[in-house]
Design a protein around this motif. Structure first.
Motif, PDB file in Angstrom:
ATOM      1  N   TYR A 488      -2.542   2.812  -6.262  1.00 37.22           N
ATOM      2  CA  TYR A 488      -3.161   3.140  -4.996  1.00 37.22           C
ATOM      3  C   TYR A 488      -1.900   4.158  -4.328  1.00 37.22           C
ATOM      4  N   ARG A 489      -0.732   3.897  -4.524  1.00 32.83           N
ATOM      5  CA  ARG A 489      -0.016   4.562  -3.488  1.00 32.83           C
ATOM      6  C   ARG A 489       0.161   6.005  -3.872  1.00 32.83           C
ATOM      7  N   GLN A 490      -0.001   6.184  -5.207  1.00 29.80           N
ATOM      8  CA  GLN A 490       0.070   7.663  -5.665  1.00 29.80           C
ATOM      9  C   GLN A 490      -1.302   8.496  -5.159  1.00 29.80           C
ATOM     10  N   ARG A 492      -2.667   8.141  -2.212  1.00 32.25           N
ATOM     11  CA  ARG A 492      -2.568   8.475  -0.709  1.00 32.25           C
ATOM     12  C   ARG A 492      -2.011   9.525  -0.449  1.00 32.25           C
ATOM     13  N   SER A 496      -1.017   8.444   5.371  1.00 35.81           N
ATOM     14  CA  SER A 496      -1.685   7.525   5.243  1.00 35.81           C
ATOM     15  C   SER A 496      -0.877   6.090   4.555  1.00 35.81           C
ATOM     16  N   TRP A 497       0.005   6.699   3.719  1.00 37.14           N
ATOM     17  CA  TRP A 497       0.766   5.332   2.990  1.00 37.14           C
ATOM     18  C   TRP A 497       1.697   5.020   4.045  1.00 37.14           C
ATOM     19  N   GLU A 498       2.401   5.840   4.720  1.00 34.92           N
ATOM     20  CA  GLU A 498       3.580   5.528   5.658  1.00 34.92           C
ATOM     21  C   GLU A 498       2.912   4.406   6.600  1.00 34.92           C
ATOM     22  N   LEU A 500       0.146   2.513   6.364  1.00 29.50           N
ATOM     23  CA  LEU A 500      -0.189   1.346   5.544  1.00 29.50           C
ATOM     24  C   LEU A 500       1.063   0.444   5.567  1.00 29.50           C
ATOM     25  N   GLU A 501       2.174   1.013   5.187  1.00 29.85           N
ATOM     26  CA  GLU A 501       3.582   0.272   5.060  1.00 29.85           C
ATOM     27  C   GLU A 501       3.841  -0.304   6.376  1.00 29.85           C
ATOM     28  N   LEU A 520       2.892  -1.945  -2.520  1.00 29.18           N
ATOM     29  CA  LEU A 520       3.709  -2.157  -1.327  1.00 29.18           C
ATOM     30  C   LEU A 520       4.959  -3.035  -1.630  1.00 29.18           C
TER      31      LEU A 520
END
Length: 543
Positions: A488-490, A492, A496-498, A500-501, A520
């Motif tokens: 999932y992370r790869q 994003r 968008s990933w930041e 979500l974190e 996560l």
């Protein structure tokens, strides 16, 4: 982490002694999904209310424990498996009450551990059902589990995934508080409308349990259709079958539209006396739903309706009148002929329609093989390119597959009008797990000689499956039940990933919920990051 007597005592005080499991054999079972096993939980805890979930979450936050929620246990992507040895599993199957059915306002409110079969059986009394009304595994799969994973199948062509049917939820956050989302966020009124300003519900759908634990869910309702028509078609080539399926989806002509390649369908569904055809219970289900005559037709057709061509496409068409259904069928038939397909006996969709939530026999192969899928949903314009890349991977590995008796196949299904889900599967001779023994019917298990451990084939399957996962990543595919397996992370964009974190740190500051889920709380080396507040010194006193 070994059993801590003080911790077990505290857990017992919350849910009762009968609902705390520490037996090693049971813990081993709960450490498995359909595909593999991971770290073993310290205990399995079975809360009976949302308030008990809140208490357990507070306890976990204060003692450095991880909490991994589990619904029906039908996943194959590490979703409810532990990435650490200091966690507890929350078995949510006791939370199975149907709280309210509103025929006037057209919604149903249920606890998250309610199975789809139980929900639909109850709603049938009122001639109602949700737009999306469950996965094929709904005999065991729960409403909360399907929302954590997001889920597709029943109603999926007409109404999309499980996410589209949700009105609101009560979600337990990492500090033990309860967040109402969507229709549950209002102070007053009925939960009849999800969107009233900014909506937080989507955060907790498809999160694989990483952001919160679903306690109570409200789903919208629709009247059950008065008429249904089942149809089956054959195509020589995947390009033809997929083009027809995409057009059927774009025109929203079906409630469900799915396909198998010939090898997979003939092996799993039509093989010997262990497939669906010839099964007395199956024919009895058809007779109960569609009449004795239909069951007789299927019995007489026998295995003659096994796909003679490369692909079999199956369609369920629903409507309020016979004319509406027949008109849609004629439109589907026109699309099929345009793409060089032809009609076949419709036994398979009738069988599946008669038992929408069958026993979980399909979690092993027709001869007792191990089975594991991998899937990705892509846009219609990407389908053939994606399938071709997967077939090329199969061909590149044909030698090792033949040597180790690894077989493959495809399941396709449309999801809404915008895309098509591709699910390649692997079957290989290998030992089965306790999860298979508990959920596959005894007569099906007993009809097969057990296979011994087969680590070489298992490793080859894992390698090829990872290769297909890479293809899906390159294609920008959408995944359901992401768990700890899909990258999932790869996939994003950075912001968008930041974001979500940051949301994870806000909702679950101490990383209580399912560490490693969605990628996560994992560092750049792929290792679990330390929790925000270390609790190593607090294990001695969990109270």
């Amino acid at each position: 982490m070994k059993h801590d007597p003080a911790l077990i005592t505290t857990l017992t005080q919350v849910v009762g002694e009968a609902n705390v499991i520490t037996d090693d054999a049971e813990l081993a079972y709960y450490s498995q999904d359909i595909y593999r096993a991971m770290a073993q939980a310290v205990a399995v805890v079975r809360p009976g209310s949302v308030d008990e979930i809140c208490e357990l979450v507070k306890l976990a936050a204060s003692t450095g424990l991880a909490i991994v929620p589990r619904g029906g246990g039908m996943s194959y992507t590490d979703s409810y498996l532990h990435a650490t040895d200091h966690g507890i599993t929350l078995d949510l199957k006791r939370l199975d009450r149907i709280i309210e059915i509103s025929c006037e306002d057209m919604y149903v409110t249920v606890e998250s551990g309610c199975t789809w079969k139980k929900l639909n059986d109850e709603l049938a009394r009122y001639n109602l059902r949700p737009p999306y009304w469950g996965p094929l595994s709904g005999l065991h799969a729960t409403v909360g589990g399907a929302l954590s994973q997001n889920s597709v199948f029943w109603g999926g062509t007409a109404h999309g995934s499980a996410a589209e049917s949700v009105m609101g939820m009560d979600v337990v956050l990492g500090d033990g508080s309860i967040l109402g989302s969507g229709a549950h966020s209002k102070q007053n009124g009925k939960p009849f409308m999800r969107n009233d300003g900014p909506d937080l519900t989507g955060l907790f759908i498809g999160d694989s349990g990483a952001l919160g634990i679903k306690g109570v869910v409200t789903l919208k309702l629709l009247p059950k259709p008065g008429f249904v028509r089942y149809a089956s078609f054959s195509f020589e080539h995947d390009q033809q079958a997929c083009a027809a399926m995409s057009e059927i989806a774009r025109q929203r002509l079906a409630s469900e539209c799915y396909a198998f390649d010939a090898g997979y369908s003939n092996r799993r569904i039509f093989s010997s006396n262990k497939g669906l055809v010839g099964d007395i219970k199956t024919l009895a289900s058809v007779a109960k739903k569609s009449g004795v005559l239909e069951a007789i037709k299927i019995a007489l057709a026998g295995r003659r309706f096994a796909s003679k061509a490369g692909w079999g496409v199956h369609v369920n068409i629903e409507g309020r009148s016979r004319r509406e259904v027949d008109d849609a069928f004629q439109a589907v038939l026109g699309i099929v002929k345009q793409h060089h397909g032809w009609e076949e006996p419709n036994s398979l969709p009738k069988i599946i329609g008669a038992t929408p939530f069958p026993p979980a026999n399909s979690m092993i192969g027709p001869n007792g093989e191990r089975w594991v899928p991998i899937h990705g949903q892509v846009a219609h314009s990407q389908v053939i390119d994606t399938i071709n890349k997967i077939k090329a991977l199969h061909n590149d590995n044909r030698g090792v597959m033949d040597e180790m008796k690894i077989t493959t196949g495809f399941l396709l299904t449309t999801v809404g009008s915008g895309g098509l889900l591709i699910e390649p599967v692997f079957l290989w001779p290998d030992e089965i797990y306790e999860v298979h023994r508990r959920h596959v019917e005894p007569e099906f298990l007993n009809a097969n000689q057990p296979h011994g451990p087969n680590e070489p084939a298992r490793q080859e399957v894992a390698r090829m499956r990872d290769g297909i996962r890479d293809i899906f990543l390159e294609q920008g595919a959408v995944h359901f039940q992401i768990g700890k397996y899909y990258p999932y992370r790869q996939g994003r964009k950075a912001l968008s990933w930041e974001m979500l974190e940051r949301i994870k740190s806000l909702l679950d500051r101490d990383n209580v919920f399912n560490p490693g889920q969605l990628g996560l709380a994992v560092n750049n080396d792929g290792e679990l990051a330390a929790p925000a507040s270390s609790a190593s010194s607090r294990h001695e006193d969990p109270a």
